[in-house]
Motif scaffolding. Sequence first.
Motif, PDB file in Angstrom:
ATOM      1  N   PRO A 193       0.820  -1.216   0.000  1.00 15.38           N
ATOM      2  CA  PRO A 193       0.000   0.000   0.000  1.00 15.38           C
ATOM      3  C   PRO A 193       0.848   1.258   0.000  1.00 15.38           C
ATOM      4  O   PRO A 193       2.006   1.256   0.415  1.00 15.38           O
ATOM      5  CB  PRO A 193      -0.798  -0.130   1.307  1.00 15.38           C
ATOM      6  N   SER A 194       0.265   2.347  -0.468  1.00 15.53           N
ATOM      7  CA  SER A 194       0.975   3.629  -0.551  1.00 15.53           C
ATOM      8  C   SER A 194       1.087   4.262   0.829  1.00 15.53           C
ATOM      9  O   SER A 194       0.160   4.211   1.629  1.00 15.53           O
ATOM     10  CB  SER A 194       0.218   4.575  -1.488  1.00 15.53           C
ATOM     11  N   ARG A 195       2.216   4.892   1.075  1.00 18.16           N
ATOM     12  CA  ARG A 195       2.408   5.613   2.333  1.00 18.16           C
ATOM     13  C   ARG A 195       2.002   7.075   2.206  1.00 18.16           C
ATOM     14  O   ARG A 195       1.809   7.770   3.192  1.00 18.16           O
ATOM     15  CB  ARG A 195       3.860   5.492   2.816  1.00 18.16           C
ATOM     16  N   GLU A 196       1.900   7.561   0.982  1.00 21.03           N
ATOM     17  CA  GLU A 196       1.368   8.900   0.755  1.00 21.03           C
ATOM     18  C   GLU A 196       0.842   8.979  -0.669  1.00 21.03           C
ATOM     19  O   GLU A 196       1.183   8.152  -1.524  1.00 21.03           O
ATOM     20  CB  GLU A 196       2.415   9.984   1.012  1.00 21.03           C
ATOM     21  N   LEU A 197      -0.004   9.966  -0.932  1.00 27.08           N
ATOM     22  CA  LEU A 197      -0.584  10.137  -2.252  1.00 27.08           C
ATOM     23  C   LEU A 197       0.329  10.989  -3.127  1.00 27.08           C
ATOM     24  O   LEU A 197       1.217  11.683  -2.637  1.00 27.08           O
ATOM     25  CB  LEU A 197      -1.954  10.800  -2.144  1.00 27.08           C
ATOM     26  N   THR A 198       0.080  10.953  -4.421  1.00 29.12           N
ATOM     27  CA  THR A 198       0.798  11.835  -5.331  1.00 29.12           C
ATOM     28  C   THR A 198       0.207  13.238  -5.216  1.00 29.12           C
ATOM     29  O   THR A 198      -0.880  13.434  -4.663  1.00 29.12           O
ATOM     30  CB  THR A 198       0.677  11.356  -6.780  1.00 29.12           C
ATOM     31  N   LEU A 199       0.926  14.205  -5.766  1.00 26.49           N
ATOM     32  CA  LEU A 199       0.411  15.575  -5.756  1.00 26.49           C
ATOM     33  C   LEU A 199      -0.920  15.673  -6.491  1.00 26.49           C
ATOM     34  O   LEU A 199      -1.851  16.353  -6.037  1.00 26.49           O
ATOM     35  CB  LEU A 199       1.436  16.523  -6.394  1.00 26.49           C
ATOM     36  N   ASP A 200      -1.021  14.990  -7.628  1.00 27.59           N
ATOM     37  CA  ASP A 200      -2.269  15.041  -8.397  1.00 27.59           C
ATOM     38  C   ASP A 200      -3.427  14.427  -7.616  1.00 27.59           C
ATOM     39  O   ASP A 200      -4.557  14.943  -7.647  1.00 27.59           O
ATOM     40  CB  ASP A 200      -2.097  14.302  -9.726  1.00 27.59           C
ATOM     41  N   GLN A 201      -3.169  13.346  -6.897  1.00 30.57           N
ATOM     42  CA  GLN A 201      -4.219  12.730  -6.088  1.00 30.57           C
ATOM     43  C   GLN A 201      -4.678  13.682  -4.988  1.00 30.57           C
ATOM     44  O   GLN A 201      -5.876  13.849  -4.747  1.00 30.57           O
ATOM     45  CB  GLN A 201      -3.716  11.424  -5.467  1.00 30.57           C
ATOM     46  N   GLU A 202      -3.729  14.324  -4.308  1.00 28.28           N
ATOM     47  CA  GLU A 202      -4.099  15.250  -3.236  1.00 28.28           C
ATOM     48  C   GLU A 202      -4.842  16.469  -3.778  1.00 28.28           C
ATOM     49  O   GLU A 202      -5.791  16.952  -3.162  1.00 28.28           O
ATOM     50  CB  GLU A 202      -2.859  15.681  -2.451  1.00 28.28           C
ATOM     51  N   ARG A 203      -4.399  16.961  -4.920  1.00 28.56           N
ATOM     52  CA  ARG A 203      -5.098  18.117  -5.519  1.00 28.56           C
ATOM     53  C   ARG A 203      -6.548  17.768  -5.827  1.00 28.56           C
ATOM     54  O   ARG A 203      -7.456  18.573  -5.608  1.00 28.56           O
ATOM     55  CB  ARG A 203      -4.377  18.560  -6.790  1.00 28.56           C
ATOM     56  N   ALA A 204      -6.762  16.564  -6.345  1.00 28.38           N
ATOM     57  CA  ALA A 204      -8.126  16.144  -6.670  1.00 28.38           C
ATOM     58  C   ALA A 204      -8.978  16.019  -5.412  1.00 28.38           C
ATOM     59  O   ALA A 204     -10.149  16.416  -5.399  1.00 28.38           O
ATOM     60  CB  ALA A 204      -8.086  14.802  -7.412  1.00 28.38           C
ATOM     61  N   VAL A 205      -8.398  15.502  -4.341  1.00 27.09           N
ATOM     62  CA  VAL A 205      -9.142  15.317  -3.098  1.00 27.09           C
ATOM     63  C   VAL A 205      -9.510  16.657  -2.467  1.00 27.09           C
ATOM     64  O   VAL A 205     -10.644  16.868  -2.022  1.00 27.09           O
ATOM     65  CB  VAL A 205      -8.323  14.468  -2.101  1.00 27.09           C
ATOM     66  N   VAL A 206      -8.563  17.571  -2.442  1.00 23.27           N
ATOM     67  CA  VAL A 206      -8.796  18.830  -1.732  1.00 23.27           C
ATOM     68  C   VAL A 206      -9.633  19.808  -2.566  1.00 23.27           C
ATOM     69  O   VAL A 206     -10.151  20.809  -2.029  1.00 23.27           O
ATOM     70  CB  VAL A 206      -7.440  19.468  -1.346  1.00 23.27           C
ATOM     71  N   ALA A 207      -9.808  19.522  -3.851  1.00 24.52           N
ATOM     72  CA  ALA A 207     -10.595  20.416  -4.709  1.00 24.52           C
ATOM     73  C   ALA A 207     -12.079  20.383  -4.369  1.00 24.52           C
ATOM     74  O   ALA A 207     -12.819  21.298  -4.737  1.00 24.52           O
ATOM     75  CB  ALA A 207     -10.384  20.040  -6.181  1.00 24.52           C
ATOM     76  N   ASP A 208     -12.520  19.347  -3.669  1.00 20.58           N
ATOM     77  CA  ASP A 208     -13.934  19.205  -3.306  1.00 20.58           C
ATOM     78  C   ASP A 208     -13.990  18.827  -1.828  1.00 20.58           C
ATOM     79  O   ASP A 208     -13.584  17.729  -1.445  1.00 20.58           O
ATOM     80  CB  ASP A 208     -14.587  18.112  -4.163  1.00 20.58           C
ATOM     81  N   ARG A 209     -14.471  19.735  -0.989  1.00 21.90           N
ATOM     82  CA  ARG A 209     -14.420  19.481   0.448  1.00 21.90           C
ATOM     83  C   ARG A 209     -15.268  18.272   0.849  1.00 21.90           C
ATOM     84  O   ARG A 209     -14.983  17.606   1.834  1.00 21.90           O
ATOM     85  CB  ARG A 209     -14.840  20.714   1.246  1.00 21.90           C
TER      86      ARG A 209
END
Length: 248
Positions: free
Chosen positions: A74-90
């Motif tokens: 499993p991943s220990r952290e997300l990629t920048l693109d994954q985090e940007r997508a998550v934080v774009a919609d609260r």
Amino acid sequence: MSTTQDLVAALKTELKAAGITYAELAVQLGMSESSIKRVFAKGDMPLSRIDEVLRVLKMDFAELARLIADAQPPSRELTLDQERAVVADRRLLLLAICCLSQWTYEQMVGTYSFTEAECVAYLVALDRLGIIELRPLNRYRLKVAKGFRWRPNGPVMQYFRTQVVGDYYSGGFDAEGEMLMLVHGQISPSQASGFVDRLQRVGSDFAQQHLADQKLPSAQRRAYTLVVGMRSWLFAAFRDLRRDPDAD
């Protein structure tokens, strides 16, 4: 390891678990035992042959693919693109946090103002982002490690710094099960690393207790948020008072 090699490795594991030898498999496939051994040793097998082995195992391709997915680190952290997508919609961020806390689908729709369709749509979005693997009946498997953390300077932590920190620290920290402690001192970097390890274990203990208490009735549980931080730092209000501003 290639995808084909993953499939062959998973087949070997399942054959062993089922107690099926290469000799027995060879008979059922109409091949020689030496040919079977050679195919598995090379780790290269056409999809038609994989289907034949699956029939012997009484499995389908979807089951095999799931076994492979479960075995991936499993991943220990997300990629920048994954985090940007998550934080774009609260609302997506909220459900991502719920999933990381291993809430059930029923808890999500019962606690927050999501319709069932909205909740499923957001879970599908998290599946596409690679944060969870959505399964039947709206169950899911987390695809992040137990020690997962948001990127220290990534989009999600930036969101929390600007939108959440002030709200969090505005409380009195004086209710049952609450505390706020600030300790300043000078220690060696090696000892600081030791404290970081211990603080990480506290965070892991908190997460494990959260999972253990999921079996309790909701009336016996209360939401808590543990914030753990440690850094080499001097209060901004005091920095100009140092005799040697450039000193560590």
